[in-house]
Design a protein around this motif. Sequence first.
Motif, PDB file in Angstrom:
ATOM      1  N   LEU A 244       0.877  -1.178  -0.083  1.00 45.57           N
ATOM      2  CA  LEU A 244      -0.147  -0.042   0.050  1.00 45.57           C
ATOM      3  C   LEU A 244       0.833   1.190  -0.026  1.00 45.57           C
ATOM      4  O   LEU A 244       2.059   1.456   0.593  1.00 45.57           O
ATOM      5  CB  LEU A 244      -1.050  -0.146   1.361  1.00 45.57           C
ATOM      6  CG  LEU A 244      -1.941  -0.968   1.473  1.00 45.57           C
ATOM      7  CD1 LEU A 244      -2.454  -1.114   2.796  1.00 45.57           C
ATOM      8  CD2 LEU A 244      -3.189  -0.773   0.336  1.00 45.57           C
TER       9      LEU A 244
ATOM     10  N   TRP B 195       1.169   4.483   1.597  1.00 50.39           N
ATOM     11  CA  TRP B 195       0.370   5.210   2.662  1.00 50.39           C
ATOM     12  C   TRP B 195       1.483   6.564   3.033  1.00 50.39           C
ATOM     13  O   TRP B 195       1.496   6.890   4.142  1.00 50.39           O
ATOM     14  CB  TRP B 195       0.249   4.504   3.949  1.00 50.39           C
ATOM     15  CG  TRP B 195      -1.094   3.429   3.853  1.00 50.39           C
ATOM     16  CD1 TRP B 195      -1.925   3.445   2.855  1.00 50.39           C
ATOM     17  CD2 TRP B 195      -1.639   3.142   4.898  1.00 50.39           C
ATOM     18  NE1 TRP B 195      -3.010   2.501   3.313  1.00 50.39           N
ATOM     19  CE2 TRP B 195      -2.756   2.335   4.466  1.00 50.39           C
ATOM     20  CE3 TRP B 195      -1.347   2.775   6.402  1.00 50.39           C
ATOM     21  CZ2 TRP B 195      -3.530   1.482   5.238  1.00 50.39           C
ATOM     22  CZ3 TRP B 195      -2.082   1.794   7.123  1.00 50.39           C
ATOM     23  CH2 TRP B 195      -3.162   1.449   6.612  1.00 50.39           C
TER      24      TRP B 195
ATOM     25  N   HIS C  96      -2.668   9.107   6.988  1.00 49.19           N
ATOM     26  CA  HIS C  96      -2.747   7.789   7.437  1.00 49.19           C
ATOM     27  C   HIS C  96      -1.987   7.612   8.702  1.00 49.19           C
ATOM     28  O   HIS C  96      -1.742   6.695   9.180  1.00 49.19           O
ATOM     29  CB  HIS C  96      -1.947   6.835   6.203  1.00 49.19           C
ATOM     30  CG  HIS C  96      -2.404   6.577   5.016  1.00 49.19           C
ATOM     31  ND1 HIS C  96      -3.626   5.759   4.945  1.00 49.19           N
ATOM     32  CD2 HIS C  96      -2.764   6.834   3.784  1.00 49.19           C
ATOM     33  CE1 HIS C  96      -4.345   5.426   3.897  1.00 49.19           C
ATOM     34  NE2 HIS C  96      -3.438   6.061   3.198  1.00 49.19           N
ATOM     35  N   TYR C  97      -1.775   8.985   9.068  1.00 49.75           N
ATOM     36  CA  TYR C  97      -0.924   8.976  10.359  1.00 49.75           C
ATOM     37  C   TYR C  97      -1.824   9.833  11.358  1.00 49.75           C
ATOM     38  O   TYR C  97      -1.912  11.015  11.248  1.00 49.75           O
ATOM     39  CB  TYR C  97       0.393   9.400  10.313  1.00 49.75           C
ATOM     40  CG  TYR C  97       1.377   9.370  11.451  1.00 49.75           C
ATOM     41  CD1 TYR C  97       1.869   8.328  12.014  1.00 49.75           C
ATOM     42  CD2 TYR C  97       1.474  10.600  12.113  1.00 49.75           C
ATOM     43  CE1 TYR C  97       2.553   8.129  12.987  1.00 49.75           C
ATOM     44  CE2 TYR C  97       2.492  10.574  13.454  1.00 49.75           C
ATOM     45  CZ  TYR C  97       2.708   9.500  13.573  1.00 49.75           C
ATOM     46  OH  TYR C  97       3.702   9.415  14.802  1.00 49.75           O
TER      47      TYR C  97
ATOM     48  N   LEU D 292      -1.465   4.521  12.911  1.00 45.03           N
ATOM     49  CA  LEU D 292      -1.785   4.572  11.388  1.00 45.03           C
ATOM     50  C   LEU D 292      -3.104   4.346  11.262  1.00 45.03           C
ATOM     51  O   LEU D 292      -3.898   3.640  12.178  1.00 45.03           O
ATOM     52  CB  LEU D 292      -0.912   3.414  10.920  1.00 45.03           C
ATOM     53  CG  LEU D 292       0.482   3.476  10.631  1.00 45.03           C
ATOM     54  CD1 LEU D 292       1.100   2.210  10.093  1.00 45.03           C
ATOM     55  CD2 LEU D 292       0.958   4.693   9.822  1.00 45.03           C
TER      56      LEU D 292
ATOM     57  N   SER E  63      -6.450   3.591   8.409  1.00 43.44           N
ATOM     58  CA  SER E  63      -6.768   3.210   6.923  1.00 43.44           C
ATOM     59  C   SER E  63      -7.518   4.390   5.922  1.00 43.44           C
ATOM     60  O   SER E  63      -7.731   5.438   6.884  1.00 43.44           O
ATOM     61  CB  SER E  63      -7.680   1.884   6.989  1.00 43.44           C
ATOM     62  OG  SER E  63      -9.182   2.442   7.492  1.00 43.44           O
TER      63      SER E  63
ATOM     64  N   HIS F  93      -2.325  -1.458  11.411  1.00 41.62           N
ATOM     65  CA  HIS F  93      -0.910  -1.143  10.795  1.00 41.62           C
ATOM     66  C   HIS F  93      -1.001  -1.361   9.244  1.00 41.62           C
ATOM     67  O   HIS F  93      -1.849  -2.318   8.584  1.00 41.62           O
ATOM     68  CB  HIS F  93      -0.165  -2.256  11.502  1.00 41.62           C
ATOM     69  CG  HIS F  93       0.002  -2.153  12.995  1.00 41.62           C
ATOM     70  ND1 HIS F  93      -0.727  -3.053  13.880  1.00 41.62           N
ATOM     71  CD2 HIS F  93       0.667  -1.374  13.611  1.00 41.62           C
ATOM     72  CE1 HIS F  93      -0.303  -2.768  15.183  1.00 41.62           C
ATOM     73  NE2 HIS F  93       0.696  -1.722  14.957  1.00 41.62           N
ATOM     74  N   LYS F  94      -0.021  -0.997   8.468  1.00 40.46           N
ATOM     75  CA  LYS F  94       0.087  -1.060   7.117  1.00 40.46           C
ATOM     76  C   LYS F  94       0.343  -2.520   6.626  1.00 40.46           C
ATOM     77  O   LYS F  94      -0.266  -2.943   5.976  1.00 40.46           O
ATOM     78  CB  LYS F  94       1.169  -0.085   6.523  1.00 40.46           C
ATOM     79  CG  LYS F  94       1.468  -0.233   5.174  1.00 40.46           C
ATOM     80  CD  LYS F  94       2.306   0.897   4.557  1.00 40.46           C
ATOM     81  CE  LYS F  94       2.539   0.782   3.102  1.00 40.46           C
ATOM     82  NZ  LYS F  94       3.521  -0.355   2.920  1.00 40.46           N
ATOM     83  N   THR F  95       1.079  -3.126   7.515  1.00 43.70           N
ATOM     84  CA  THR F  95       1.395  -4.646   7.189  1.00 43.70           C
ATOM     85  C   THR F  95       0.209  -5.299   7.614  1.00 43.70           C
ATOM     86  O   THR F  95      -0.016  -6.215   6.874  1.00 43.70           O
ATOM     87  CB  THR F  95       2.541  -5.005   7.883  1.00 43.70           C
ATOM     88  OG1 THR F  95       2.529  -4.817   9.447  1.00 43.70           O
ATOM     89  CG2 THR F  95       3.844  -4.394   7.688  1.00 43.70           C
TER      90      THR F  95
ATOM     91  N   GLU G 257      -2.028  -4.984   4.499  1.00 40.26           N
ATOM     92  CA  GLU G 257      -1.515  -5.579   3.350  1.00 40.26           C
ATOM     93  C   GLU G 257      -1.810  -7.229   3.435  1.00 40.26           C
ATOM     94  O   GLU G 257      -1.983  -7.868   2.467  1.00 40.26           O
ATOM     95  CB  GLU G 257      -0.003  -5.181   3.155  1.00 40.26           C
ATOM     96  CG  GLU G 257       0.213  -3.922   2.833  1.00 40.26           C
ATOM     97  CD  GLU G 257       1.515  -3.556   2.998  1.00 40.26           C
ATOM     98  OE1 GLU G 257       1.800  -2.164   2.309  1.00 40.26           O
ATOM     99  OE2 GLU G 257       2.424  -4.135   3.401  1.00 40.26           O
TER     100      GLU G 257
END
Length: 93
Positions: A23, A25, A30-31, A48, A50, A57-59, A62
């Motif tokens: 992604l 971000w 996003h923060y 973080l 969406s 979390h971004k991970t 994903e």
Amino acid sequence: MSRTRSKQPSWEPGPIPLPGGLLDWRDSRHYDRREALPCTLCGSPTPLRSHSNEPVHKTCAESWIAANPAEARTGRFASDTQTAGRRHTTDHA
């Protein structure tokens, strides 16, 4: 005559990556520098957010996209499909 603030243009979340993709971000929206909330997937605190302002979390997001590619390609996160009053499960971002 008083000046009115113009509304911010609507925010496009960006393209949904293919499963296994990353992604983008980089946008500051996003923060959240003020508060870390529990990630909707793993429960650990995260600053973080969406595209729908969920703490995630971004991970984790994903990983959810990789596990749910059909829903992700429609531009939805799993919690977008939850109905009001239902508890969140651990399989969404």
